[in-house]
Motif scaffolding. Sequence first.
Motif, short mmCIF file in Angstrom:
data_model
loop_
_atom_site.label_atom_id
_atom_site.label_comp_id
_atom_site.label_asym_id
_atom_site.label_seq_id
_atom_site.Cartn_x
_atom_site.Cartn_y
_atom_site.Cartn_z
N ASN A 114 0.80 -1.22 0.00
CA ASN A 114 0.00 0.00 0.00
C ASN A 114 0.83 1.27 0.00
OD1 ASN A 114 -2.38 -1.56 0.18
ND2 ASN A 114 -2.15 -1.72 2.39
N TRP A 115 2.16 1.13 0.02
CA TRP A 115 3.01 2.30 -0.01
C TRP A 115 2.86 3.01 -1.35
CZ3 TRP A 115 8.55 1.40 2.39
CH2 TRP A 115 8.40 0.98 3.71
N THR A 116 3.16 4.31 -1.38
CA THR A 116 3.14 5.05 -2.64
C THR A 116 4.13 4.41 -3.60
OG1 THR A 116 2.60 7.06 -1.41
CG2 THR A 116 3.42 7.33 -3.66
N TYR A 117 3.69 4.17 -4.84
CA TYR A 117 4.46 3.44 -5.85
C TYR A 117 4.80 2.02 -5.39
CZ TYR A 117 5.09 8.23 -7.47
OH TYR A 117 4.87 9.54 -7.87
N GLY A 118 3.88 1.44 -4.60
CA GLY A 118 4.11 0.14 -3.97
C GLY A 118 4.63 -0.96 -4.88
N GLU A 119 3.89 -1.29 -5.96
CA GLU A 119 4.32 -2.42 -6.78
C GLU A 119 5.61 -2.11 -7.53
OE1 GLU A 119 2.72 -5.94 -9.70
OE2 GLU A 119 1.37 -4.27 -9.24
N LYS A 120 5.75 -0.90 -8.05
CA LYS A 120 7.00 -0.54 -8.74
C LYS A 120 8.19 -0.65 -7.77
CE LYS A 120 7.09 3.07 -11.48
NZ LYS A 120 6.89 4.47 -11.96
N PHE A 121 7.99 -0.24 -6.54
CA PHE A 121 9.03 -0.30 -5.52
C PHE A 121 9.39 -1.75 -5.20
CE2 PHE A 121 9.90 0.09 -0.75
CZ PHE A 121 11.24 0.40 -0.93
N ILE A 122 8.38 -2.58 -4.97
CA ILE A 122 8.61 -3.98 -4.62
C ILE A 122 9.27 -4.74 -5.77
CG2 ILE A 122 7.46 -6.14 -4.01
CD1 ILE A 122 5.32 -4.35 -2.58
N GLN A 123 8.81 -4.47 -6.97
CA GLN A 123 9.34 -5.17 -8.15
C GLN A 123 10.81 -4.86 -8.39
OE1 GLN A 123 7.47 -3.97 -11.82
NE2 GLN A 123 8.12 -5.81 -12.91
N SER A 124 11.22 -3.62 -8.11
CA SER A 124 12.56 -3.17 -8.47
C SER A 124 13.59 -3.25 -7.34
CB SER A 124 12.50 -1.72 -8.97
OG SER A 124 12.02 -0.85 -7.95
N THR A 125 13.16 -3.70 -6.17
CA THR A 125 14.01 -3.61 -4.98
C THR A 125 14.26 -4.97 -4.34
OG1 THR A 125 13.11 -1.39 -4.55
CG2 THR A 125 14.22 -2.48 -2.71
N LYS A 126 15.46 -5.14 -3.80
CA LYS A 126 15.77 -6.30 -2.97
C LYS A 126 15.62 -5.87 -1.51
CE LYS A 126 19.06 -8.41 -6.18
NZ LYS A 126 20.48 -8.83 -6.38
N PHE A 127 14.89 -6.68 -0.73
CA PHE A 127 14.59 -6.33 0.65
C PHE A 127 15.27 -7.29 1.62
CE2 PHE A 127 11.09 -4.85 -1.92
CZ PHE A 127 10.75 -3.63 -1.38
N ILE A 128 15.72 -6.75 2.74
CA ILE A 128 16.12 -7.58 3.87
C ILE A 128 15.20 -7.18 5.02
CG2 ILE A 128 17.94 -8.27 5.45
CD1 ILE A 128 19.97 -7.45 3.34
N VAL A 129 14.42 -8.14 5.50
CA VAL A 129 13.40 -7.87 6.52
C VAL A 129 13.82 -8.54 7.82
CG1 VAL A 129 10.95 -7.98 7.06
CG2 VAL A 129 11.69 -7.93 4.66
#
Length: 198
Positions: A114-129
Amino acid sequence: MRIGIYGSSFNPPTNGHLWSANTIAQREELDKVILLPSSSKRSDKNIEVADRHRMEMLRLAVADSNIFEIDAYEMKAVAGKQYSYFTMEHFREKYPGDELFFLMGADLLAELPNWTYGEKFIQSTKFIVIERQNIPMGEIIAKSPMLRKYHRNFSLIYKGIVNEISSSYIRAEFKSGADPRYLLPEAVYWYIRNNNVY
């Protein structure tokens, strides 16, 4: 290099912030972690402390570290450009040959789509949670169609011990006259006391 991008209000920076970021750096073999204080212009954050105080507290917190680096990019970003999507675009341009990771706590995971630009952000980023107490990271990803779609972008870190020190708790302790001295770096504690930050 392998670089972690760790954004927070750092209001104030706590031993929990530093411990979490250092744990991620060790486990994921990061060469450095960039600490990114949030913009006070963001509508989703209510930051009442001056930026100069947050920057100075952060500088004091990591003064003796060779892995942490502070960057004021989000603080200086123009209105509308303080979102994490633009932040990662900026650092990809700054470090074109390096591998970048967005560091975050598990408490933010469910809302990520739900973040602004959520899917574009998730698609283009590697996350460490990194784990937060009683938050089932794997289950959250499995239940979200968008997170499930990009599940390969997520590395989940289980801490092994409970370490839940929040900035809001420390602020409340200061405001009530209590003494949270051992929850944050010593230099930060005395800066807050000497400057009546809270």
